[in-house]
Every structure is written in structure tokens, then in C-alpha cells.
Design a protein around this motif. Structure first.
Motif, PDB file in Angstrom:
ATOM      1  N   UNK A   6       0.859  -1.181   0.000  1.00  0.00           N
ATOM      2  CA  UNK A   6       0.000   0.000   0.000  1.00  0.00           C
ATOM      3  C   UNK A   6       0.897   1.234   0.000  1.00  0.00           C
ATOM      4  N   UNK A   7       0.453   2.222  -0.741  1.00  0.00           N
ATOM      5  CA  UNK A   7       1.224   3.456  -0.804  1.00  0.00           C
ATOM      6  C   UNK A   7       0.756   4.365   0.322  1.00  0.00           C
ATOM      7  N   UNK A   8       1.706   4.918   1.021  1.00  0.00           N
ATOM      8  CA  UNK A   8       1.392   5.821   2.123  1.00  0.00           C
ATOM      9  C   UNK A   8       1.021   7.188   1.554  1.00  0.00           C
ATOM     10  N   UNK A   9      -0.175   7.706   1.821  1.00  0.00           N
ATOM     11  CA  UNK A   9      -0.569   9.009   1.278  1.00  0.00           C
ATOM     12  C   UNK A   9       0.323  10.155   1.775  1.00  0.00           C
ATOM     13  N   UNK A  10       0.856  10.030   2.974  1.00  0.00           N
ATOM     14  CA  UNK A  10       1.718  11.089   3.519  1.00  0.00           C
ATOM     15  C   UNK A  10       3.029  11.165   2.737  1.00  0.00           C
ATOM     16  N   UNK A  11       3.573  10.023   2.359  1.00  0.00           N
ATOM     17  CA  UNK A  11       4.827  10.037   1.594  1.00  0.00           C
ATOM     18  C   UNK A  11       4.587  10.572   0.178  1.00  0.00           C
ATOM     19  N   UNK A  12       3.423  10.270  -0.390  1.00  0.00           N
ATOM     20  CA  UNK A  12       3.076  10.807  -1.705  1.00  0.00           C
ATOM     21  C   UNK A  12       2.977  12.330  -1.636  1.00  0.00           C
ATOM     22  N   UNK A  13       2.370  12.822  -0.582  1.00  0.00           N
ATOM     23  CA  UNK A  13       2.241  14.259  -0.414  1.00  0.00           C
ATOM     24  C   UNK A  13       3.610  14.909  -0.210  1.00  0.00           C
TER      25      UNK A  13
END
Length: 151
Positions: free
Chosen positions: A13-20
Motif C-alpha cells: 500500500x502506498x502511504x498518502x503522507x509520503x506521496x504528499x
């Protein structure tokens, strides 16, 4: 080594915080690149103008008379570059480059101002000639016409 057994299924799963964070970093890098491009463009223009300043400096030091309009125009062009530098929103190492170019503009303008003064001294009969003869004015006010008198 990680404790995952053979034939196990993993869900990534991709972490939304790291994407941001990655997106914010990309925007910051883009701003820095834009600032570097703008500063480099001003730097190239300053190279051309600095060559003109040195040419004028050589002419004045050799005793040649340089038109004051040429010096004034060059100062205005340098000031335009200073305004362009002020408009650049720099971050990181671009701030140091911006300050370096600003100081460079300032040195060129100061050089031109001193050349303008020394060039003005070299021109005989040019500019304002101080005299000791003063104009004399009649201390009495001029007579008023009838229509100027208010009651």
C-alpha cells in the motif's frame, strides 16, 4: 530474512503522507529551478552590461569623452536587471547566487556613477559652470492690474 514465509501473499500500500511529501518536494525543486533559470538569465545580461561598463571605463581612463546619455542609459539597464533580481523568489542556494548578482549590479552602477562624474570633469564647457555674478531682482513687487485687486 524479513520473516516472510515462502508462498506468502503481500499487499503493498502506498502511504498518502509520503506521496504528499514527494509532491511538495517536487514543487519546491521546481521553484528552485525556476529561480536558478531567472538568475542565470539576469547573470547573462549582466555579463553583457559589465563588458560595456569596462569599455566605458577604458575610454574615460584614456581621456576620451563618453556621452552622458550613454552612461545614464547603461545605469538604467543595470537598474532594470536589479529589479528583475528583486522579483525572483529564491530558496536555498539560489539566495546566495541572487545576492552575488545584486552586489555585481551595485558595483557596476557605482563604477558608472564615478565615471559619470569624472567624465563630466573631463569635458570643458559642458554642464553647469559656476559663476560669481548673481542676477539682481527688483525687491518691489510688480504693479498689479486693476482686475487683480480683490476686496
Amino acid at each position: 530474512m524479513c520473516g516472510v514465509r515462502d508462498r506468502s501473499k503481500l499487499v503493498l500500500m502506498e502511504d498518502p503522507a509520503s506521496t504528499e511529501r514527494r509532491f511538495i518536494q517536487m514543487r519546491r525543486n521546481a521553484k528552485i529551478q525556476i529561480a536558478h533559470r531567472a538568475i542565470n538569465h539576469v547573470s547573462m545580461e549582466l555579463d553583457k552590461l559589465a563588458d560595456q561598463v569596462s569599455a566605458i571605463e577604458k575610454s574615460v581612463s584614456n581621456g576620451a569623452k563618453v556621452p552622458e546619455v550613454q552612461i545614464t542609459t547603461l545605469i538604467e539597464m543595470l537598474m532594470r536587471q536589479a529589479i528583475k533580481l528583486d522579483d525572483v523568489a529564491a530558496e536555498g542556494d539560489a539566495v546566495a547566487e541572487k545576492n552575488l548578482q545584486s552586489k555585481r549590479v551595485q558595483r557596476c552602477v557605482e563604477t558608472l556613477e564615478t565615471l559619470k562624474i569624472s567624465n563630466g570633469r573631463a569635458k570643458p564647457g559642458a554642464g553647469v559652470i559656476p559663476t560669481t555674478q548673481w542676477e539682481k531682482f527688483d525687491p518691489s513687487p510688480p504693479a498689479m492690474a486693476q482686475w487683480e485687486i480683490f476686496d
